[in-house]
Design a protein around this motif. Structure first.
Motif, short mmCIF file in Angstrom:
data_model
loop_
_atom_site.label_atom_id
_atom_site.label_comp_id
_atom_site.label_asym_id
_atom_site.label_seq_id
_atom_site.Cartn_x
_atom_site.Cartn_y
_atom_site.Cartn_z
N GLY A 37 80.05 73.48 21.00
CA GLY A 37 80.92 72.64 21.82
C GLY A 37 80.59 72.65 23.29
O GLY A 37 81.28 72.00 24.09
N ARG A 39 78.84 71.30 26.16
CA ARG A 39 78.15 70.07 26.53
C ARG A 39 76.86 70.31 27.30
O ARG A 39 75.84 69.67 27.07
N ASP A 79 83.55 70.96 11.73
CA ASP A 79 84.22 70.23 12.81
C ASP A 79 83.43 70.30 14.11
O ASP A 79 83.35 69.32 14.86
N ALA A 80 82.84 71.48 14.39
CA ALA A 80 82.06 71.64 15.62
C ALA A 80 80.81 70.76 15.59
O ALA A 80 80.44 70.17 16.62
N ASP A 82 80.50 67.97 13.86
CA ASP A 82 80.98 66.60 13.97
C ASP A 82 81.21 66.23 15.43
O ASP A 82 80.80 65.15 15.89
N ALA A 83 81.83 67.11 16.19
CA ALA A 83 82.08 66.86 17.61
C ALA A 83 80.77 66.83 18.39
O ALA A 83 80.58 66.01 19.31
N ALA A 84 79.82 67.70 18.02
CA ALA A 84 78.54 67.77 18.71
C ALA A 84 77.73 66.49 18.52
O ALA A 84 76.96 66.08 19.40
N TYR A 86 78.77 63.43 18.57
CA TYR A 86 79.18 62.48 19.61
C TYR A 86 78.83 62.99 21.01
O TYR A 86 78.45 62.21 21.89
N THR A 87 78.93 64.29 21.21
CA THR A 87 78.60 64.86 22.51
C THR A 87 77.14 64.62 22.87
O THR A 87 76.81 64.34 24.03
N THR A 88 76.25 64.69 21.88
CA THR A 88 74.82 64.56 22.16
C THR A 88 74.38 63.14 22.44
O THR A 88 73.21 62.90 22.75
N ARG A 157 83.07 53.36 21.03
CA ARG A 157 84.27 54.20 20.93
C ARG A 157 84.66 54.50 19.49
O ARG A 157 85.61 55.24 19.24
N ARG A 159 84.22 55.95 15.56
CA ARG A 159 83.65 57.09 14.86
C ARG A 159 82.68 56.58 13.80
O ARG A 159 82.78 55.44 13.32
#
Length: 266
Positions: A37, A39, A79-80, A82-84, A86-88, A157, A159
């Motif tokens: 997580g 960034r 979950d981490a 999945d979030a990564a 979009y972060t990348t 925006r 998913r």
């Protein structure tokens, strides 16, 4: 954790879980979730979203790509990742070119797997690449095609699961890879690079894609490039081997986005 270690970590989450180092509520799991997580760490590692998506699909499947080894996926790690994903998006350097993406919407795009990744279908990968383009490029158009051409309302925006749902269940027949260029020529759309995402279907209709691209260049006066990505490896060819502005990609893996970006930049 140094840059190379972040990449190594993403590639070895399954092994770390299988040997018991990552377990529910463990300190190691907490630290891994924190790193995934972070960034700035992800930015420094220059991890591409597709590499994270491949890791996510593999880890969540609970089994190796070749059937060697199984593990119980941890919800926190899933979950981490999945979030990564979009972060990348921040790691992708925009080309500044005018992109027209054409996604094959045929039913076969939801079959099989690509890059040896369990659960990663051509539809998933094409949707992910479209989402990355929408999130990073200032000038783009995203469309679906079979024997007809249709705009796809894909927003940066959204998913990925929403994007995949939007491009599933659409009407389809054959696979006319010339349609993007025909469409742009008829509507006089300024395009620097056409990208066709398909599985292994490269049927074409009234005009060959090479001829359609050449006609577009002549009509618009733009030296547009064409990339045809057949995500399931087979023997196919659309591009003119004598034309440096056309590229066929057979198969798809985490190195493909970099190859495409380098080609677009010339």
């Amino acid at each position: 954790m140094r840059t190379f270690q972040v990449t190594y970590l993403i590639r070895n989450l399954a092994t770390l879980t299988r040997v018991g180092l990552l377990a529910p509520g463990s300190d190691a799991t907490r630290r891994v979730v924190e790193h995934l997580g972070d960034r700035e760490r992800l930015r420094a590692a220059r991890v591409h979203p597709i590499a994270v998506l491949a890791a996510l699909k593999t880890y969540a499947s609970g089994r190796g790509a070749r059937g060697h080894g199984t593990w119980e996926p941890l919800v926190g790690i899933v979950d981490a990742l999945d979030a990564a994903f979009y972060t990348t998006f921040q790691n992708v350097e925009p080309t500044g070119k005018r992109w027209l993406l054409a996604l094959d919407v045929s039913g076969s795009m939801s079959w099989g797997q690509i890059a040896g990744v369990p659960g990663l279908t051509p539809r998933d990968a094409s949707g992910a690449m479209a989402l990355v383009t929408a999130a990073t490029e200032p000038h783009y158009s995203i469309n679906g095609f079979s024997t007809t051409f249709m705009p796809l309302p894909i927003s940066p925006r959204q998913r990925l699961d929403d994007v995949v749902k939007a491009i599933s269940g659409l009407p389809f027949a054959g696979t006319d890879c010339a349609l993007p260029m025909v469409h742009a020529t008829e509507r006089k759309l300024p395009v620097d690079v056409f990208v066709v995402y398909t599985d292994s279907e490269t049927w074409y209709g009234k005009i060959h894609p090479v001829q359609a691209l050449q006609r577009y260049r002549e009509k618009m006066g733009i030296p547009a490039r064409l990339i045809v990505v057949a995500m399931v490896a087979n023997q196919f060819s659309i591009a003119d081997p004598e034309d440096a502005g056309m590229l066929d990609i057979v198969g798809f893996d985490t190195a493909t986005p970099a190859v495409m970006a380098d080609f677009v930049r010339g």
